[in-house]
Design an enzyme around this catalytic site. Sequence first.
Site, PDB file in Angstrom:
ATOM      1  N   GLU A  20       6.286  13.602 -23.975  1.00  0.00           N
ATOM      2  CA  GLU A  20       6.327  14.834 -23.182  1.00  0.00           C
ATOM      3  C   GLU A  20       4.960  15.053 -22.533  1.00  0.00           C
ATOM      4  O   GLU A  20       3.938  14.970 -23.215  1.00  0.00           O
ATOM      5  CB  GLU A  20       6.666  16.058 -24.060  1.00  0.00           C
ATOM      6  N   ASP A  23       2.981  22.502 -13.882  1.00  0.00           N
ATOM      7  CA  ASP A  23       2.313  23.506 -13.036  1.00  0.00           C
ATOM      8  C   ASP A  23       2.753  23.335 -11.587  1.00  0.00           C
ATOM      9  O   ASP A  23       2.629  22.240 -11.025  1.00  0.00           O
ATOM     10  CB  ASP A  23       0.791  23.361 -13.157  1.00  0.00           C
ATOM     11  N   LYS A  78       0.188  27.054  -3.819  1.00  0.00           N
ATOM     12  CA  LYS A  78      -0.501  27.077  -2.517  1.00  0.00           C
ATOM     13  C   LYS A  78      -0.447  25.704  -1.864  1.00  0.00           C
ATOM     14  O   LYS A  78      -0.693  24.694  -2.526  1.00  0.00           O
ATOM     15  CB  LYS A  78      -1.972  27.477  -2.709  1.00  0.00           C
ATOM     16  N   ASP A 125      10.926  26.113 -12.708  1.00  0.00           N
ATOM     17  CA  ASP A 125      11.446  27.417 -12.261  1.00  0.00           C
ATOM     18  C   ASP A 125      10.999  27.675 -10.822  1.00  0.00           C
ATOM     19  O   ASP A 125      11.170  28.779 -10.314  1.00  0.00           O
ATOM     20  CB  ASP A 125      10.885  28.525 -13.172  1.00  0.00           C
ATOM     21  N   THR A 151      11.700  25.408 -24.230  1.00  0.00           N
ATOM     22  CA  THR A 151      10.245  25.267 -24.222  1.00  0.00           C
ATOM     23  C   THR A 151       9.678  26.689 -24.130  1.00  0.00           C
ATOM     24  O   THR A 151      10.410  27.650 -23.864  1.00  0.00           O
ATOM     25  CB  THR A 151       9.762  24.451 -23.004  1.00  0.00           C
TER      26      THR A 151
END
Length: 206
Positions: A37, A112, A116, A148, A185
């Site tokens: 992972e 992450d 931007k 997401d 998670t």
Amino acid sequence: MPLTMPTAADITVDPLKLPEPVDLRALFEREAPLELEIGSHKGTFLVRRAKEHPELNFIGIEWANKYYQYAADRMARWGLTNVRMMRCDGRHFIIHQVADACIDALHIYHPDPWPKKRHHKRRLIQPEFMDAALRIMKPNARLSIQTDHAGYFEHMQEVILPRTDLQQVDFVDEAYGTVGDDIKTNFEIKYEREGRTFYRFAFRKR
Ligand SMILES: C[S@@+](CC[C@H](N)C(=O)[O-])C[C@H]1O[C@@H](n2cnc3c(N)ncnc32)[C@H](O)[C@@H]1O
């Protein structure tokens, strides 16, 4: 429960001390299918997987020292001997250090999103990373990804879907840690409470 409880020091591995190329299977005393992972954060997913599947080996890579330590402490408290934690940049490590065909599954959950535009190049899912991810996966190994962030998912689709070395499969697969529709998670649990939409897909290496 093992006869001697592991400490966090038994669970953590310093990638700089490993001979290259790094065969991740060599981090365990026994041979078993290996799941990796990237971005394990507090280790919630891996702790559950390692507890439920003592017959499998697991490695988590986490860049942030605070979460890497937190995850390793948690794994030690549970007496887990089938999981290791490494602190490094998973992108660089996989591209430059890991040996070919040594993992059976790769889990990437809520990487992450770098929303931007000028930061998009920092996103993990990029062609160079995907080439390396495929290289370290064994034939038939599974890749599962969830985010997401709709924009990042669109970018992932552009990078991944044209690849002919991957075949899309059902994301829901309890053998790989999907509980119903969820993977549970930290970020999934948090964002589920906020009612966010999740975007996910899974593949097999051809
Ligand atoms: C948004 S969090 C998601 C954490 C976890 N996967 C989850 O779903 O709860 C992203 C995590 O990935 C870690 N991370 C980001 N880039 C990384 C990299 N290149 N290598 C390793 N860890 C990374 C961050 O420190 C953070 O803990």
